[in-house]
Design a protein around this motif. Structure first.
Motif, PDB file in Angstrom:
ATOM      1  N   ARG A   1      34.850  40.049  38.972  1.00 43.04           N
ATOM      2  CA  ARG A   1      34.022  39.327  39.945  1.00 43.04           C
ATOM      3  C   ARG A   1      34.291  37.825  39.905  1.00 43.04           C
ATOM      4  O   ARG A   1      34.349  37.163  40.946  1.00 43.04           O
ATOM      5  CB  ARG A   1      32.543  39.630  39.695  1.00 43.04           C
ATOM      6  N   ASP A   2      34.486  37.279  38.712  1.00 43.72           N
ATOM      7  CA  ASP A   2      34.785  35.851  38.591  1.00 43.72           C
ATOM      8  C   ASP A   2      36.127  35.504  39.224  1.00 43.72           C
ATOM      9  O   ASP A   2      36.262  34.471  39.886  1.00 43.72           O
ATOM     10  CB  ASP A   2      34.768  35.420  37.121  1.00 43.72           C
TER      11      ASP A   2
ATOM     12  N   ILE B   1      34.860  41.700  43.914  1.00 45.01           N
ATOM     13  CA  ILE B   1      33.597  40.971  43.780  1.00 45.01           C
ATOM     14  C   ILE B   1      32.401  41.919  43.809  1.00 45.01           C
ATOM     15  O   ILE B   1      31.329  41.587  43.317  1.00 45.01           O
ATOM     16  CB  ILE B   1      33.475  39.859  44.853  1.00 45.01           C
TER      17      ILE B   1
ATOM     18  N   GLU C   1      25.819  35.897  46.085  1.00 48.64           N
ATOM     19  CA  GLU C   1      25.440  35.483  44.735  1.00 48.64           C
ATOM     20  C   GLU C   1      26.580  34.808  43.989  1.00 48.64           C
ATOM     21  O   GLU C   1      26.363  33.819  43.284  1.00 48.64           O
ATOM     22  CB  GLU C   1      24.971  36.706  43.928  1.00 48.64           C
ATOM     23  N   LYS C   2      27.792  35.333  44.133  1.00 50.39           N
ATOM     24  CA  LYS C   2      28.923  34.807  43.367  1.00 50.39           C
ATOM     25  C   LYS C   2      29.534  33.553  43.987  1.00 50.39           C
ATOM     26  O   LYS C   2      30.073  32.717  43.271  1.00 50.39           O
ATOM     27  CB  LYS C   2      30.014  35.869  43.217  1.00 50.39           C
TER      28      LYS C   2
ATOM     29  N   ASP D   1      32.749  41.696  34.969  1.00 51.40           N
ATOM     30  CA  ASP D   1      32.416  40.287  35.194  1.00 51.40           C
ATOM     31  C   ASP D   1      33.655  39.442  35.444  1.00 51.40           C
ATOM     32  O   ASP D   1      33.648  38.554  36.300  1.00 51.40           O
ATOM     33  CB  ASP D   1      31.633  39.725  34.002  1.00 51.40           C
TER      34      ASP D   1
ATOM     35  N   ALA E   1      35.686  35.575  42.942  1.00 54.83           N
ATOM     36  CA  ALA E   1      34.917  34.401  43.376  1.00 54.83           C
ATOM     37  C   ALA E   1      35.800  33.157  43.399  1.00 54.83           C
ATOM     38  O   ALA E   1      35.721  32.354  44.330  1.00 54.83           O
ATOM     39  CB  ALA E   1      33.723  34.189  42.445  1.00 54.83           C
TER      40      ALA E   1
END
Length: 171
Positions: free
Chosen positions: A57-58, A26, A90-91, A54, A61
């Motif tokens: 990170r997704d 993340i 944020e995520k 990205d 999350a």
């Protein structure tokens, strides 16, 4: 997702290491991300998950969202560190909110039980109230851990320290 199911079913060797991996994913940095094309030359691999920062990170999350119930029950200091991570907040803002609610409810329950006497003015969070009113002076012959070198003496020292702290806390 299947990865979250593996963690919640305790089929992974270490839940802590899996959470650490998700934290690394993340917080992956776009500049430092370098995927070796030779590693993922087969479409059967996890290329779609790890092909860019990205998607890493997704994925992390999504795992954190699935593990919310596990995460909110972690130790207080770990939760505070998670809240301090900008990428985490944020995520997965909904998980961050649940962590804050968990910390607040824990703080309220300790305040109602009289086990907490301070709240940090900066963060508004609980400061442990486990401190003794009475203390004893430090005597090197008696209190220095270095004087208890064998296993038995070390065990006696630890037992004495715990008993003394418990006794003084009760006063």
């Amino acid at each position: 997702n299947a990865y979250s199911a593996i963690i919640t079913s305790q089929l992974s060797p270490s839940i802590a290491l899996e959470l650490q991996l998700m934290l690394r994913l993340i917080t992956v940095n776009d500049e430092d991300y370098n995927l070796n094309d030779k590693v993922l030359d087969n479409k059967q691999n996890l290329e779609s998950i790890f092909d860019n920062p990205d998607s890493c990170r997704d994925f992390a999350a999504q795992v954190f969202k699935c593990l919310t119930n596990l995460i909110v029950n972690l130790e207080r200091n770990i939760l505070l560190k998670l809240l301090g991570l900008r990428a985490f907040a944020e995520k997965v803002p909904e998980v961050a909110t649940k962590i804050q609610q968990s910390l607040e409810s824990h703080r309220s329950s300790l305040l109602s039980e009289g086990k907490c006497d301070q709240v940090d003015a900066n963060s508004g969070l609980l400061v442990s109230g486990k401190s003794t009113i009475l203390t004893t002076p430090f005597l090197e012959k008696r209190d220095s851990r270095h004087n208890y070198r064998s296993r038995d003496l070390s065990s006696m020292y630890n037992n004495r320290e715990q008993c003394r702290d418990t006794f003084l806390f009760q006063l």
